[in-house]
Design a protein around this motif. Structure first.
Motif, PDB file in Angstrom:
ATOM      1  N   LYS A 283    -105.838 -48.763 -39.813  1.00  0.00           N
ATOM      2  CA  LYS A 283    -104.887 -48.987 -38.722  1.00  0.00           C
ATOM      3  C   LYS A 283    -105.579 -49.785 -37.631  1.00  0.00           C
ATOM      4  CE  LYS A 283    -101.275 -48.265 -35.963  1.00  0.00           C
ATOM      5  NZ  LYS A 283     -99.943 -48.831 -36.228  1.00  0.00           N
ATOM      6  N   GLU A 284    -105.024 -50.948 -37.310  1.00  0.00           N
ATOM      7  CA  GLU A 284    -105.591 -51.808 -36.274  1.00  0.00           C
ATOM      8  C   GLU A 284    -104.710 -51.758 -35.039  1.00  0.00           C
ATOM      9  OE1 GLU A 284    -107.065 -56.451 -35.898  1.00  0.00           O
ATOM     10  OE2 GLU A 284    -105.270 -55.974 -37.054  1.00  0.00           O
ATOM     11  N   THR A 285    -105.322 -51.493 -33.885  1.00  0.00           N
ATOM     12  CA  THR A 285    -104.620 -51.540 -32.603  1.00  0.00           C
ATOM     13  C   THR A 285    -105.316 -52.549 -31.702  1.00  0.00           C
ATOM     14  OG1 THR A 285    -105.929 -49.841 -31.466  1.00  0.00           O
ATOM     15  CG2 THR A 285    -104.110 -49.076 -32.879  1.00  0.00           C
ATOM     16  N   ASP A 286    -104.802 -52.700 -30.495  1.00  0.00           N
ATOM     17  CA  ASP A 286    -105.450 -53.612 -29.543  1.00  0.00           C
ATOM     18  C   ASP A 286    -106.866 -53.159 -29.204  1.00  0.00           C
ATOM     19  OD1 ASP A 286    -103.332 -55.411 -29.239  1.00  0.00           O
ATOM     20  OD2 ASP A 286    -102.342 -54.109 -27.775  1.00  0.00           O
ATOM     21  N   HIS A 287    -107.124 -51.853 -29.320  1.00  0.00           N
ATOM     22  CA  HIS A 287    -108.384 -51.302 -28.825  1.00  0.00           C
ATOM     23  C   HIS A 287    -109.368 -50.871 -29.918  1.00  0.00           C
ATOM     24  CE1 HIS A 287    -106.421 -51.346 -24.957  1.00  0.00           C
ATOM     25  NE2 HIS A 287    -105.457 -50.569 -25.415  1.00  0.00           N
ATOM     26  N   GLU A 288    -108.878 -50.597 -31.133  1.00  0.00           N
ATOM     27  CA  GLU A 288    -109.789 -50.119 -32.161  1.00  0.00           C
ATOM     28  C   GLU A 288    -109.274 -50.425 -33.567  1.00  0.00           C
ATOM     29  OE1 GLU A 288    -110.318 -45.880 -31.979  1.00  0.00           O
ATOM     30  OE2 GLU A 288    -108.400 -45.484 -32.973  1.00  0.00           O
ATOM     31  N   VAL A 289    -110.207 -50.345 -34.503  1.00  0.00           N
ATOM     32  CA  VAL A 289    -109.884 -50.370 -35.929  1.00  0.00           C
ATOM     33  C   VAL A 289    -110.286 -49.011 -36.477  1.00  0.00           C
ATOM     34  CG1 VAL A 289    -110.445 -51.367 -38.176  1.00  0.00           C
ATOM     35  CG2 VAL A 289    -110.197 -52.860 -36.180  1.00  0.00           C
ATOM     36  N   ARG A 290    -109.322 -48.309 -37.071  1.00  0.00           N
ATOM     37  CA  ARG A 290    -109.595 -46.976 -37.621  1.00  0.00           C
ATOM     38  C   ARG A 290    -109.397 -47.021 -39.127  1.00  0.00           C
ATOM     39  NH1 ARG A 290    -110.003 -41.586 -35.891  1.00  0.00           N
ATOM     40  NH2 ARG A 290    -109.961 -42.376 -33.755  1.00  0.00           N
ATOM     41  N   PHE A 291    -110.395 -46.519 -39.873  1.00  0.00           N
ATOM     42  CA  PHE A 291    -110.328 -46.480 -41.331  1.00  0.00           C
ATOM     43  C   PHE A 291    -110.583 -45.060 -41.800  1.00  0.00           C
ATOM     44  CE2 PHE A 291    -112.353 -47.091 -45.587  1.00  0.00           C
ATOM     45  CZ  PHE A 291    -111.253 -47.637 -46.238  1.00  0.00           C
ATOM     46  N   VAL A 292    -109.751 -44.581 -42.732  1.00  0.00           N
ATOM     47  CA  VAL A 292    -109.832 -43.212 -43.236  1.00  0.00           C
ATOM     48  C   VAL A 292    -109.777 -43.228 -44.759  1.00  0.00           C
ATOM     49  CG1 VAL A 292    -108.745 -40.934 -43.288  1.00  0.00           C
ATOM     50  CG2 VAL A 292    -108.713 -42.282 -41.172  1.00  0.00           C
ATOM     51  N   VAL A 293    -110.655 -42.440 -45.387  1.00  0.00           N
ATOM     52  CA  VAL A 293    -110.598 -42.202 -46.830  1.00  0.00           C
ATOM     53  C   VAL A 293    -110.558 -40.695 -47.039  1.00  0.00           C
ATOM     54  CG1 VAL A 293    -111.710 -42.494 -49.063  1.00  0.00           C
ATOM     55  CG2 VAL A 293    -111.866 -44.307 -47.369  1.00  0.00           C
ATOM     56  N   ASP A 294    -109.574 -40.231 -47.787  1.00  0.00           N
ATOM     57  CA  ASP A 294    -109.380 -38.803 -48.013  1.00  0.00           C
ATOM     58  C   ASP A 294    -109.259 -38.569 -49.521  1.00  0.00           C
ATOM     59  OD1 ASP A 294    -108.237 -36.235 -46.245  1.00  0.00           O
ATOM     60  OD2 ASP A 294    -107.564 -36.267 -48.313  1.00  0.00           O
ATOM     61  N   ASP A 295    -110.105 -37.676 -50.079  1.00  0.00           N
ATOM     62  CA  ASP A 295    -110.072 -37.454 -51.530  1.00  0.00           C
ATOM     63  C   ASP A 295    -109.985 -35.973 -51.866  1.00  0.00           C
ATOM     64  OD1 ASP A 295    -112.747 -36.207 -51.930  1.00  0.00           O
ATOM     65  OD2 ASP A 295    -113.547 -38.162 -51.409  1.00  0.00           O
ATOM     66  N   THR A 296    -109.735 -35.692 -53.138  1.00  0.00           N
ATOM     67  CA  THR A 296    -109.696 -34.317 -53.644  1.00  0.00           C
ATOM     68  C   THR A 296    -110.902 -34.086 -54.549  1.00  0.00           C
ATOM     69  OG1 THR A 296    -108.262 -35.014 -55.495  1.00  0.00           O
ATOM     70  CG2 THR A 296    -107.189 -34.163 -53.506  1.00  0.00           C
ATOM     71  N   GLY A 297    -112.055 -34.576 -54.113  1.00  0.00           N
ATOM     72  CA  GLY A 297    -113.261 -34.526 -54.925  1.00  0.00           C
ATOM     73  C   GLY A 297    -114.056 -33.240 -54.804  1.00  0.00           C
ATOM     74  N   VAL A 298    -115.330 -33.339 -55.193  1.00  0.00           N
ATOM     75  CA  VAL A 298    -116.182 -32.147 -55.288  1.00  0.00           C
ATOM     76  C   VAL A 298    -116.632 -31.630 -53.923  1.00  0.00           C
ATOM     77  CG1 VAL A 298    -116.988 -32.767 -57.584  1.00  0.00           C
ATOM     78  CG2 VAL A 298    -118.281 -33.547 -55.577  1.00  0.00           C
ATOM     79  N   GLY A 299    -116.547 -32.485 -52.896  1.00  0.00           N
ATOM     80  CA  GLY A 299    -116.944 -32.053 -51.560  1.00  0.00           C
ATOM     81  C   GLY A 299    -118.445 -32.123 -51.327  1.00  0.00           C
ATOM     82  N   ILE A 300    -118.832 -31.865 -50.081  1.00  0.00           N
ATOM     83  CA  ILE A 300    -120.235 -31.904 -49.635  1.00  0.00           C
ATOM     84  C   ILE A 300    -120.607 -30.520 -49.114  1.00  0.00           C
ATOM     85  CG2 ILE A 300    -121.869 -32.987 -48.032  1.00  0.00           C
ATOM     86  CD1 ILE A 300    -119.808 -35.335 -47.833  1.00  0.00           C
TER      87      ILE A 300
END
Length: 305
Positions: A216-233
């Protein structure tokens, strides 16, 4: 949700490897495919020679000086690999699996050529902000995912429509919402980060899982999100996981085909761009990574299409 705030202490060789991480990912896929082909052909000498070339290229990426001759003329490497594959297939009637391997190698070599052009385009200022075309960026993500799917030899598919998903398929969706509908203003190297985090999520998510990514790009920032159903940390390792060479203790014995420092590269870029990065993860449930970069005012207008 844990915000990553620690300082990275990387030496020159590690920084060089980080810059070349996307190359290493592609070369590892290529090496795996050639290795399988060599085995299927009875350790064919030409295919082994092609495999040795790929390993030599990967080793050269450890320093810019050694990498430069390889990156200056990628077409020579592609041509040499094509010639060696042709020699390796002489007097052989390829079956469906072998033809699939050849097709996958072709697609991986095409991706490698794209990576070289990207590196050339950002060579003067990799962390500098630039305009990227949205549609080619989406297609680049999908070409990478299709190469990964082909490399699975039919063990799973990668799809975008949940109505098509079978038990062993990955559902992967990538959304891009830019201010300019056809262009996106980001650091040149950030396309590597998006690609690497997407591939990383797939790597640690079992078949049948779901991966959602969005920018998502706005006038003030670029936000990037990755969400998975993986093994986790493991919870106590969430901050450690961005350190160079660190893997979660729950996946240390799992073989991978990547460079192994995609999260390090992501955090390195975030730190140099004065951004922020958060990780939320539960074992056996999945991982969510969020990145926010402060967006400067563009110095130029988007180029015409």
């Amino acid at each position: 949700m844990v915000e990553i705030t620690r300082a990275l202490d990387l030496n020159a060789e590690q920084e060089a490897l980080i810059d070349m991480h996307s190359f290493l990912n592609v070369l590892n896929i290529l090496a795996c495919e050639l290795d399988l082909m060599a085995y299927g052909l009875g350790d064919s000498r030409p295919i082994q020679e092609a495999l040795a070339l790929v390993h030599e290229f990967a080793n050269a990426l450890q320093t810019p000086e050694r990498a430069a001759p390889w990156l200056a003329d990628p077409q020579s490497l592609q041509n040499r690999i094509h010639t060696l594959i042709t020699q390796g297939l002489e007097n052989t009637t390829p079956d469906a699996e072998l033809r699939a391997s050849v097709d996958n190698i072709e697609s991986v070599l095409a991706i490698l050529g794209t990576r070289v052009r990207e590196l050339e385009a950002r060579s003067d200022k990799p962390l500098g902000w630039t305009w990227l075309e949205v549609d080619p960026l989406r297609m680049d993500f999908w070409h990478l995912l299709m190469a990964i799917e082909k490399n699975s030899k039919g063990r799973y598919r990668i799809i975008q429509n949940i109505a098509e998903q079978q038990p062993e398929d990955y559902l992967i969706k990538v959304d891009i919402d830019s201010l300019e509908s056809e262009h996106l203003y980001v650091p040149a190297i950030f396309q590597d980060v998006m690609r690497d985090l997407l591939a990383n999520a797939r790597k640690y998510t079992p078949p049948g899982g779901r991966i959602l990514a969005g920018l998502k790009e706005t006038d003030h920032e670029v936000r990037f999100v990755v969400d998975d159903t993986g093994v986790g940390i493991p919870p106590h390792q969430i901050e450690d996981i961005v350190e160079f060479g660190v893997r979660g203790e729950n996946v240390r014995d799992r073989p991978t085909r990547g460079g192994g420092f995609g999260l390090t590269k992501a955090y390195w870029v975030v730190s140099h761009c004065n951004g922020r990065m958060w990780i939320d993860s539960d074992l056996g449930v999945g991982t969510r990574i969020e990145i926010a970069l402060p967006r400067p005012s563009p110095q130029t207008t988007p180029p015409p299409r």
